[in-house]
Design a protein around this motif. Structure first.
Motif, PDB file in Angstrom:
ATOM      1  N   UNK A 131       0.843  -1.191   0.000  1.00  0.00           N
ATOM      2  CA  UNK A 131       0.000   0.000   0.000  1.00  0.00           C
ATOM      3  C   UNK A 131       0.880   1.243   0.000  1.00  0.00           C
ATOM      4  N   UNK A 132       0.544   2.215  -0.827  1.00  0.00           N
ATOM      5  CA  UNK A 132       1.310   3.458  -0.877  1.00  0.00           C
ATOM      6  C   UNK A 132       1.241   4.169   0.475  1.00  0.00           C
ATOM      7  N   UNK A 133       2.332   4.845   0.873  1.00  0.00           N
ATOM      8  CA  UNK A 133       2.337   5.528   2.167  1.00  0.00           C
ATOM      9  C   UNK A 133       1.187   6.511   2.345  1.00  0.00           C
ATOM     10  N   UNK A 134       0.783   7.191   1.246  1.00  0.00           N
ATOM     11  CA  UNK A 134      -0.319   8.157   1.344  1.00  0.00           C
ATOM     12  C   UNK A 134      -1.680   7.479   1.427  1.00  0.00           C
ATOM     13  N   UNK A 135      -1.711   6.178   1.134  1.00  0.00           N
ATOM     14  CA  UNK A 135      -2.934   5.411   1.304  1.00  0.00           C
ATOM     15  C   UNK A 135      -3.841   5.323   0.103  1.00  0.00           C
ATOM     16  N   UNK A 136      -3.586   6.122  -0.938  1.00  0.00           N
ATOM     17  CA  UNK A 136      -4.528   6.160  -2.041  1.00  0.00           C
ATOM     18  C   UNK A 136      -4.235   5.224  -3.185  1.00  0.00           C
ATOM     19  N   UNK A 137      -3.162   4.474  -3.142  1.00  0.00           N
ATOM     20  CA  UNK A 137      -2.825   3.603  -4.261  1.00  0.00           C
ATOM     21  C   UNK A 137      -2.004   2.415  -3.791  1.00  0.00           C
ATOM     22  N   UNK A 476      10.775  -3.846 -12.206  1.00  0.00           N
ATOM     23  CA  UNK A 476       9.743  -2.966 -12.781  1.00  0.00           C
ATOM     24  C   UNK A 476       8.733  -2.597 -11.702  1.00  0.00           C
ATOM     25  N   UNK A 477       8.263  -1.361 -11.787  1.00  0.00           N
ATOM     26  CA  UNK A 477       7.350  -0.826 -10.789  1.00  0.00           C
ATOM     27  C   UNK A 477       6.058  -0.378 -11.487  1.00  0.00           C
ATOM     28  N   UNK A 478       4.942  -0.846 -10.978  1.00  0.00           N
ATOM     29  CA  UNK A 478       3.619  -0.441 -11.490  1.00  0.00           C
ATOM     30  C   UNK A 478       2.907   0.340 -10.396  1.00  0.00           C
ATOM     31  N   UNK A 479       2.582   1.596 -10.719  1.00  0.00           N
ATOM     32  CA  UNK A 479       1.843   2.433  -9.780  1.00  0.00           C
ATOM     33  C   UNK A 479       0.342   2.251 -10.056  1.00  0.00           C
ATOM     34  N   UNK A 480      -0.375   1.791  -9.068  1.00  0.00           N
ATOM     35  CA  UNK A 480      -1.799   1.538  -9.212  1.00  0.00           C
ATOM     36  C   UNK A 480      -2.574   2.554  -8.370  1.00  0.00           C
ATOM     37  N   UNK A 481      -3.355   3.400  -9.045  1.00  0.00           N
ATOM     38  CA  UNK A 481      -4.162   4.404  -8.345  1.00  0.00           C
ATOM     39  C   UNK A 481      -5.523   3.820  -8.019  1.00  0.00           C
ATOM     40  N   UNK A 482      -5.995   4.090  -6.819  1.00  0.00           N
ATOM     41  CA  UNK A 482      -7.319   3.614  -6.394  1.00  0.00           C
ATOM     42  C   UNK A 482      -8.140   4.819  -5.944  1.00  0.00           C
ATOM     43  N   UNK A 483      -9.405   4.846  -6.344  1.00  0.00           N
ATOM     44  CA  UNK A 483     -10.275   5.955  -5.928  1.00  0.00           C
ATOM     45  C   UNK A 483     -10.732   5.715  -4.490  1.00  0.00           C
TER      46      UNK A 483
END
Length: 483
Positions: A131-137, A476-483
């Motif tokens: 989980x991203x540190x900011x929590x959104x992705x 490889x890094x995939x950034x996944x954004x979640x609403x």
């Protein structure tokens, strides 16, 4: 011609087939033990190099997406085949390279172990989902095959240096072009035949024996689709290859020259130290990048250590590697023997004493007697240059700081050996030795399950161990954004 040599493949291996070189040219391979011709092998040209690249590029996508378990099973089957045919492979190796038959058998076992090890690593290529540190992705990290690779192998370990590179490349899903050493191509071609039998698909591995490395290496590295170079050889050639990789920014692994110090402290077990010295010095007739190159011995025990080492090396039998009871075979070429003669002469001219050996036996073959040099002065070339022969130069040190100063006084940093019964000293000195590997109370560091490699002018990158497969993987890094 020896029956095994007669049966061995002698052509290029391109896209799953053995084939002649473009213009049909060949070169001779000779036995360094008696200087006799063994066979002729196809001599690759630039056109063949480009054909190999095309085959590797075509095969890359399918091979990278092949199930890891399937790649692992191919390696496992190849390990079994090498193990089953140890005697044949060892005999061929002794004929083309010179090492004694027992040592060739040991190399075959060591070579096979890289396939077994990387068969197990193939199914353990990992990544992470966090989980991203900011929590959104979410952060998804994966590892994927680098792509087509060029692997350049040396003559001194013609099978093991091949499997140490080919094993992780297969496990990671990379296709390959292999350039074996001109002096010892037959072992590599025999390995290719076993991999084909084990089920390796066409195009995954391509092999280009050649009398001219630049003739085949230049067109390969000029192609930006080739994404990695792994090289084992001299520091001088390694520096040149780094420059050649710069235009296309290809990844590199460089296992280069060495100048290994062997430290014996006054509290060492001298029996163990002498046994370790013989192992570290005479593996592969001394023609090894991890061979102990210079012996630094504490002044109180130097005379006794030298006496015992002299007895051990003086008792060894020298002869053709296939002869029963032989411990030390020929050097690989007359050029290699001449270099040993030159370095010993330089040392003795400056005051070193020969306590055993120091001569070339008469007759055919490129032999040099196991040699111990005592009282070697600090300015002797043999303390600074890689001797690559059965010569043990002994010098002394006064205390721990003096030992470290002498050991680290070199541009190289592959391996060091350290003998002491003091645990604190072992840790203290071991941590201050500027090498990629340290043998503590052992003269043998090579291990398929451990990372092999050096620092400084001995190169960069690691082969073997869990680290070995990472050399053939891109992160490889995939950034996944979640609403």
């Amino acid at each position: 011609m020896n029956t095994l040599i007669d049966k061995a493949p002698k052509q290029l291996y391109l896209d799953g087939r053995f084939a002649d070189a473009t213009d049909g040219l060949t070169f001779g391979v000779h036995d360094p033990g008696d200087e006799q011709w063994l066979c002729d092998v196809a001599d690759a040209r630039p056109t063949d190099a480009r054909r190999a690249v095309e085959a590797a590029v075509r095969a890359q996508e399918d091979w990278a997406t092949t199930a890891p378990r399937q790649r692992a099973e191919i390696l496992r089957r190849a390990w079994e085949l090498i193990t089953e045919r140890t005697e044949d492979l060892a005999t061929v190796m002794t004929l083309e390279m010179g090492k004694s038959l027992p040592e060739s058998r040991a190399e075959v076992t060591y070579a096979a172990e890289f396939f077994r090890w990387f068969a197990e690593e193939a199914v353990r290529i990992d990544g992470r989902y966090t989980r991203s540190p900011a929590g959104g992705g979410r952060t998804i990290v994966t590892k994927q095959a680098v792509g087509p690779c060029l692997l350049i192998t040396p003559w001194n370990f013609p099978l093991a240096m091949g499997t140490r590179k080919i094993g992780p490349a297969i496990a990671a899903g990379c296709t390959m072009i292999v350039k074996p050493a001109r002096l010892t191509p037959i072992s590599m071609l025999g390995l290719v035949a076993l991999l084909e039998e084990a089920g390796l698909p066409a195009g995954v591995l391509n092999v280009l024996p050649s009398t001219s490395a630049s003739r085949v290496v230049d067109p390969i590295l000029a192609d930006a689709r080739v994404r990695k170079l792994s090289f084992t050889g001299s520091t001088e050639v390694g520096r040149d290859l780094v420059r050649r990789c710069a235009p296309n920014l290809q990844r590199m692994s460089m296992e280069l020259g060495g100048n290994a110090p062997f430290l014996v402290f006054s509290d060492a077990d001298l029996d163990a130290a002498v046994r370790g010295a013989v192992t570290a010095k005479l593996r592969n007739n001394g023609e090894s990048c991890v061979a102990a190159n210079r012996f630094h011995v504490a002044e109180p025990v130097a005379e006794e250590f030298t006496r015992r080492l002299t007895e051990e090396l003086g008792s060894l039998r020298v002869g053709h590697g296939l002869t029963d009871g032989v411990s030390v075979g020929p050097l690989v070429s007359i050029e290699q023997r001449d270099k040993v003669v030159e370095l010993v002469a330089d040392a003795t001219d400056q005051g070193a004493r020969v306590t055993t050996g120091g001569s070339t036996p008469g007759g055919t073959g490129f032999f040099y007697s196991p040699t111990v040099l005592a009282d070697v002065p600090g300015q002797a070339r043999i303390l600074r240059e890689e001797v690559f022969g059965p010569v043990a130069p002994v010098t002394t040190f006064s205390d721990e700081e003096d030992a470290l100063r002498q050991a680290n006084d070199t541009e190289f940093g592959l391996v060091a050996y350290l003998y002491t019964r003091d645990l604190e000293r072992a840790v203290r000195v071991g941590e201050r030795l500027r090498t990629g590997m340290v043998g503590l109370n052992t003269g043998l560091v090579s291990n398929a399950a451990a990372p092999f490699g050096g620092v400084k002018a001995s190169g960069f990158g690691r082969e073997g161990g869990a680290e070995g497969i990472d050399e053939y993987l891109d992160t490889r890094y995939l950034a996944l954004a979640l609403s």
